[in-house]
Design a protein around this motif. Structure first.
Motif, mmCIF file in Angstrom:
data_model
loop_
_atom_site.group_PDB
_atom_site.id
_atom_site.type_symbol
_atom_site.label_atom_id
_atom_site.label_comp_id
_atom_site.label_asym_id
_atom_site.label_seq_id
_atom_site.Cartn_x
_atom_site.Cartn_y
_atom_site.Cartn_z
ATOM 1 N N LEU A 51 0.838 -1.203 0.000
ATOM 2 C CA LEU A 51 0.000 0.000 0.000
ATOM 3 C C LEU A 51 0.872 1.251 0.000
ATOM 4 N N LEU A 52 1.969 1.203 0.762
ATOM 5 C CA LEU A 52 2.880 2.349 0.798
ATOM 6 C C LEU A 52 3.438 2.631 -0.603
ATOM 7 N N GLU A 53 3.765 1.554 -1.316
ATOM 8 C CA GLU A 53 4.303 1.709 -2.674
ATOM 9 C C GLU A 53 3.273 2.284 -3.641
ATOM 10 N N THR A 54 1.984 1.971 -3.403
ATOM 11 C CA THR A 54 0.981 2.392 -4.380
ATOM 12 C C THR A 54 0.240 3.655 -3.940
ATOM 13 N N LEU A 55 0.629 4.188 -2.797
ATOM 14 C CA LEU A 55 -0.018 5.377 -2.234
ATOM 15 C C LEU A 55 0.351 6.617 -3.044
ATOM 16 N N ASP A 56 -0.570 7.600 -3.084
ATOM 17 C CA ASP A 56 -0.220 8.871 -3.709
ATOM 18 C C ASP A 56 0.938 9.482 -2.934
ATOM 19 N N ALA B 7 9.567 14.112 -10.301
ATOM 20 C CA ALA B 7 9.356 12.736 -10.728
ATOM 21 C C ALA B 7 9.908 11.813 -9.649
ATOM 22 N N VAL B 8 9.057 10.963 -9.128
ATOM 23 C CA VAL B 8 9.529 10.006 -8.138
ATOM 24 C C VAL B 8 9.871 8.735 -8.891
ATOM 25 N N PRO B 9 11.150 8.418 -8.971
ATOM 26 C CA PRO B 9 11.535 7.287 -9.802
ATOM 27 C C PRO B 9 10.996 5.983 -9.232
ATOM 28 N N ALA B 10 10.472 5.156 -10.093
ATOM 29 C CA ALA B 10 10.065 3.825 -9.655
ATOM 30 C C ALA B 10 11.323 2.976 -9.569
ATOM 31 N N GLN B 11 11.375 2.124 -8.583
ATOM 32 C CA GLN B 11 12.540 1.255 -8.422
ATOM 33 C C GLN B 11 12.009 -0.150 -8.262
ATOM 34 N N ASP B 12 12.664 -1.100 -8.899
ATOM 35 C CA ASP B 12 12.159 -2.453 -8.678
ATOM 36 C C ASP B 12 12.740 -3.018 -7.376
ATOM 37 N N ASP B 13 12.129 -4.106 -6.912
ATOM 38 C CA ASP B 13 12.489 -4.650 -5.601
ATOM 39 C C ASP B 13 13.968 -4.982 -5.495
ATOM 40 N N ALA B 14 14.511 -5.589 -6.561
ATOM 41 C CA ALA B 14 15.913 -6.011 -6.502
ATOM 42 C C ALA B 14 16.826 -4.794 -6.343
ATOM 43 N N ALA B 24 24.048 -0.454 4.076
ATOM 44 C CA ALA B 24 24.443 -1.222 5.256
ATOM 45 C C ALA B 24 25.941 -1.515 5.236
ATOM 46 N N ALA B 25 26.450 -1.968 4.093
ATOM 47 C CA ALA B 25 27.839 -2.445 4.045
ATOM 48 C C ALA B 25 28.841 -1.310 3.886
ATOM 49 N N LYS B 26 28.470 -0.285 3.050
ATOM 50 C CA LYS B 26 29.481 0.724 2.714
ATOM 51 C C LYS B 26 29.106 2.130 3.163
ATOM 52 N N ARG B 27 27.985 2.254 3.907
ATOM 53 C CA ARG B 27 27.482 3.587 4.266
ATOM 54 C C ARG B 27 27.450 4.467 3.008
ATOM 55 N N ASP B 28 26.882 3.926 1.954
ATOM 56 C CA ASP B 28 26.871 4.559 0.635
ATOM 57 C C ASP B 28 25.808 5.662 0.582
ATOM 58 N N ARG B 29 26.268 6.927 0.545
ATOM 59 C CA ARG B 29 25.341 8.063 0.585
ATOM 60 C C ARG B 29 24.548 8.210 -0.712
ATOM 61 N N GLU B 30 25.217 7.853 -1.802
ATOM 62 C CA GLU B 30 24.541 7.936 -3.097
ATOM 63 C C GLU B 30 23.337 6.974 -3.116
ATOM 64 N N ALA B 31 23.576 5.763 -2.634
ATOM 65 C CA ALA B 31 22.495 4.762 -2.562
ATOM 66 C C ALA B 31 21.395 5.246 -1.619
ATOM 67 N N PHE B 32 21.805 5.827 -0.498
ATOM 68 C CA PHE B 32 20.810 6.326 0.455
ATOM 69 C C PHE B 32 19.981 7.446 -0.185
ATOM 70 N N GLY B 33 20.658 8.306 -0.969
ATOM 71 C CA GLY B 33 19.940 9.385 -1.661
ATOM 72 C C GLY B 33 18.854 8.822 -2.576
ATOM 73 N N GLN B 34 19.170 7.722 -3.255
ATOM 74 C CA GLN B 34 18.157 7.114 -4.134
ATOM 75 C C GLN B 34 16.998 6.523 -3.328
ATOM 76 N N LEU B 35 17.334 5.901 -2.197
ATOM 77 C CA LEU B 35 16.264 5.383 -1.331
ATOM 78 C C LEU B 35 15.406 6.546 -0.824
ATOM 79 N N PHE B 36 16.066 7.637 -0.484
ATOM 80 C CA PHE B 36 15.333 8.813 -0.009
ATOM 81 C C PHE B 36 14.369 9.303 -1.088
ATOM 82 N N PHE B 39 11.463 6.795 -1.305
ATOM 83 C CA PHE B 39 10.562 6.570 -0.169
ATOM 84 C C PHE B 39 10.077 7.829 0.536
ATOM 85 N N ALA B 40 10.877 8.897 0.569
ATOM 86 C CA ALA B 40 10.450 10.064 1.357
ATOM 87 C C ALA B 40 9.067 10.570 0.921
#
Ligand code: ZN
Lengths: 218, 192
Positions: A51-56, B7-14, B24-36, B39-40
């Motif tokens: 749901l989080l993934e599909t949320l606006d 644009a919020v980039p879609a990312q696949d699960d992998a 986790a392993a390298k404290r990679d800020r670039e990777a964290f930026g993409q997660l941010f 997900f933010a």
């Protein structure tokens, strides 16, 4: 493995984070004893993730990203949280976490208050009309016959009891909806300890109970 | 530079799992930026739906994303997908910060805990590998069922409150949610 489980409605609400703390405490303590309900909560959490993934989405300000990235070093420098101090004395394995942490001492050392034929200890302060307490029912005795306006969830910690034809043992959750009139009977071989959560007061209905009603709030 | 976030980039699960591993392993800020970036805005959407004002919502988003950074090593891809893990962090933070309650949880190291059997461990793995299928199944739910799930998960409402607000019998709410869960669960490993 317990035979009587928490209902899906409660497991889903626990995964969603919408259960009031006393009910969440009962569900979480059942989870400690029930791998199957833990797996179910895992499924409900996965639904939360989907749901989080599909949320606006709601755009965040660019400054938020900068602020978070700027705090990463500071976050790394924070000391790790101190390990929880080990409780003095042997752990009472009859009470799994998280309930054990709410008690602060072994079952036998709690400040039990006699309430008619059973003893009780309040756990959390009453919370949005929800009462949570431990009961100790002496081996072979019955709880006074009672009914409730709301629902009652009971988790067996040790010993067992019989209620309306079902036999409940450690880890089992007994659910009684409003209107159920019952008098759970403890097994004869040992005292029964259970954790019960009610969302409305109980009313005693037996002959003796009606006499006691004005005096004891069970 | 607001457009950078539009644009919020879609990312696949992998990819998400790889990004977590790099943090986790390298404290990679670039990777964290993409997660941010991924997900933010979603976490903010979640928190705003719970009725928090935008300014406080951003504080909570910050708090959640810093928790992701701090606890990256605890993320176990065999147990849950990244979105699920972050959902649970956001859920716990809002119980703590908005409701000011404790979140009771079993302690995996408690000697009284009854450990998982093979069955549950297998199911967790299968479930996590099915993240994409589950997401599609959520997207394909009929509107009335999807609406109820969103209310239950994102607006902190019990089934009785939802029933009262939508002016539906409680039984109808329960059966719609049960229908939705049956559909979703067919996309998850069965555990019975
Ligand atoms: Zn169970």
């Amino acid at each position: 493995m317990p035979s009587f489980h928490a209902e899906d409605e409660h497991l889903m609400a626990y995964a969603a984070g919408s259960l009031a703390e006393p009910i969440a405490l009962l569900v979480a303590t059942h989870l400690a004893l029930c791998p199957s309900c833990r797996a179910r909560v895992g499924s409900f959490e996965a639904v939360g993730g989907a749901l989080l993934e599909t949320l606006d989405t709601v755009t965040t300000d660019r400054s938020l990203r900068d602020a978070v990235l700027a705090r990463l070093d500071e976050t790394d420098a924070e000391p790790a949280p101190a390990p929880r101090p080990a409780k003095a004395g042997p752990v009472d394995l009859r009470v799994p976490e998280p309930l054990r942490g709410y008690l602060g001492s072994r079952l036998d050392d709690l400040a039990w208050k006699p309430r008619g034929p059973v003893d009780e200890v309040r756990i959390l302060p009453d919370h949005a009309g929800i009462t949570s307490r431990l009961f100790r029912i002496k081996a072979g005795t019955a709880m006074p016959r009672h009914t409730h306006e709301g629902s009652e969830l009971t988790l067996v910690l040790s010993g067992g009891f019989t209620d309306r034809g079902d036999h409940f043992l450690r880890g089992d959750v007994a659910a009684a909806d409003s209107g159920v009139d019952h008098c759970p009977l403890a097994d004869t071989d040992e005292d029964c300890y259970c954790f019960a959560v009610n969302d409305a007061p109980l009313r005693l209905t037996g002959r003796l109970g009606r006499l006691l009603n004005p005096f004891i709030r069970i | 530079m607001l457009e950078a976030n539009r644009a919020v980039p879609a990312q696949d699960d992998a990819t998400l799992v790889d990004l977590m591993a790099a943090v986790a392993a390298k404290r990679d800020r670039e990777a964290f930026g993409q997660l941010f970036d991924h997900f933010a805005p979603r976490v903010k959407g979640y928190i705003c739906r719970l009725g928090v004002e935008p300014a406080s919502a951003e504080d909570l988003v910050q708090d959640v994303m810093l928790t992701v950074w701090r606890r990256a090593e605890q993320f176990d891809p065999a147990k849950a997908g990244v979105a699920t893990w972050i959902f649970t962090i956001a859920r716990n933070r809002r119980i703590d910060v908005i409701r000011r309650e404790r979140r009771p949880e079993p302690d995996p190291n408690d000697p009284a805990l009854v450990p998982d059997r093979e069955l549950e461990a297998d199911a967790a793995l299968a479930q996590k590998q099915d993240g994409g299928r589950l997401r599609r199944a959520v997207a394909e739910l009929p509107d009335d069922q999807a609406q109820l799930l969103r209310l239950a998960y994102f607006e902190d409402k019990t089934q009785s409150v939802i029933a009262a607000e939508l002016n539906l019998p409680l039984g109808t709410v329960k059966s719609r949610i049960r229908l939705a869960m049956t559909k979703l669960r067919s996309q998850l490993a069965e555990l019975e």
